[in-house]
Scaffold this motif. Sequence first.
Motif, PDB file in Angstrom:
ATOM      1  N   ILE A 121       0.837  -1.202   0.000  1.00  6.83           N
ATOM      2  CA  ILE A 121       0.000   0.000   0.000  1.00  6.83           C
ATOM      3  C   ILE A 121       0.868   1.248   0.000  1.00  6.83           C
ATOM      4  O   ILE A 121       0.657   2.191  -0.786  1.00  6.83           O
ATOM      5  N   ALA A 122       1.878   1.281   0.871  1.00  6.69           N
ATOM      6  CA  ALA A 122       2.743   2.464   0.976  1.00  6.69           C
ATOM      7  C   ALA A 122       3.488   2.722  -0.327  1.00  6.69           C
ATOM      8  O   ALA A 122       3.569   3.869  -0.789  1.00  6.69           O
ATOM      9  N   GLN A 123       4.039   1.669  -0.928  1.00  2.43           N
ATOM     10  CA  GLN A 123       4.812   1.865  -2.159  1.00  2.43           C
ATOM     11  C   GLN A 123       3.914   2.256  -3.331  1.00  2.43           C
ATOM     12  O   GLN A 123       4.301   3.082  -4.168  1.00  2.43           O
ATOM     13  N   THR A 124       2.721   1.695  -3.381  1.00  7.84           N
ATOM     14  CA  THR A 124       1.776   2.066  -4.441  1.00  7.84           C
ATOM     15  C   THR A 124       1.333   3.515  -4.291  1.00  7.84           C
ATOM     16  O   THR A 124       1.326   4.286  -5.259  1.00  7.84           O
ATOM     17  N   ALA A 125       0.968   3.890  -3.077  1.00  4.77           N
ATOM     18  CA  ALA A 125       0.510   5.262  -2.833  1.00  4.77           C
ATOM     19  C   ALA A 125       1.611   6.263  -3.152  1.00  4.77           C
ATOM     20  O   ALA A 125       1.355   7.302  -3.784  1.00  4.77           O
ATOM     21  N   ALA A 126       2.831   5.970  -2.727  1.00  5.71           N
ATOM     22  CA  ALA A 126       3.942   6.887  -2.994  1.00  5.71           C
ATOM     23  C   ALA A 126       4.170   7.046  -4.494  1.00  5.71           C
ATOM     24  O   ALA A 126       4.388   8.158  -4.991  1.00  5.71           O
ATOM     25  N   GLY A 127       4.096   5.937  -5.221  1.00 12.94           N
ATOM     26  CA  GLY A 127       4.279   6.011  -6.671  1.00 12.94           C
ATOM     27  C   GLY A 127       3.191   6.818  -7.351  1.00 12.94           C
ATOM     28  O   GLY A 127       3.456   7.585  -8.280  1.00 12.94           O
ATOM     29  N   LEU A 128       1.968   6.676  -6.889  1.00  9.10           N
ATOM     30  CA  LEU A 128       0.864   7.454  -7.453  1.00  9.10           C
ATOM     31  C   LEU A 128       1.007   8.935  -7.128  1.00  9.10           C
ATOM     32  O   LEU A 128       0.784   9.799  -7.987  1.00  9.10           O
ATOM     33  N   LEU A 129       1.388   9.239  -5.889  1.00  7.84           N
ATOM     34  CA  LEU A 129       1.581  10.643  -5.508  1.00  7.84           C
ATOM     35  C   LEU A 129       2.675  11.291  -6.351  1.00  7.84           C
ATOM     36  O   LEU A 129       2.533  12.437  -6.785  1.00  7.84           O
ATOM     37  N   ARG A 130       3.744  10.560  -6.585  1.00 10.34           N
ATOM     38  CA  ARG A 130       4.834  11.110  -7.413  1.00 10.34           C
ATOM     39  C   ARG A 130       4.366  11.385  -8.837  1.00 10.34           C
ATOM     40  O   ARG A 130       4.904  12.269  -9.513  1.00 10.34           O
TER      41      ARG A 130
END
Length: 202
Positions: A121-130
């Motif tokens: 979840i954290a890695q997916t969210a961070a990638g989307l935010l970027r």
Amino acid sequence: MADSPTSKVPPPLTADTTYLFICDVQERFRRAIPHFPSVVFAASYLFDAAALLSIPTLITEQYPKALGHTVEELPLPAPGATVVEKTAFSMLAPPPTLAALAAAPARRSVVLVGIEAHICIAQTAAGLLRRGYAVHVVVDGVASQRDADRGVALARLRDAGAVVTTAEAVLFELLGDKGHPQFKAASGIVKRERPVGGITGL
């Protein structure tokens, strides 16, 4: 009075601008993840809401050969839902994910539910935010094996700009108005009995 632009406030969720991401809600994790029934409930709640509102859904399965497939509470295949197998932790790593996003450029908001909060979840969210997406992390629908990992992950994502929300808040934001043509049907989803001992906060 018209709304004034505020950089910290993401645009409202609408059926035409939103994607639902369900991350690795698989059978093998049923006994390993505390609050798994709450995750399944939130995922099923939003899965059905997305179908009702014609919102495309991306479902990933982490190495299903060993970890099993998506739980039976999310009946697949389903119209509007795409299932992608992965070994990477981020949902963005498999090429079909980015292809799906590229095919729907008007959809700039992603609702995110699943496991584990501090990894996939954290890695997916961070990638989307970027990539400039508005990310809505469903607090009653994400979990980790350890509560400390979950809490830290949610705090980090909120600090990074993700919206920490709930499944019900997402549905009502998508509806926007009691006059929505699907409001009556959606009320059936809202009235579902929630699992005992579900996730109650950060």
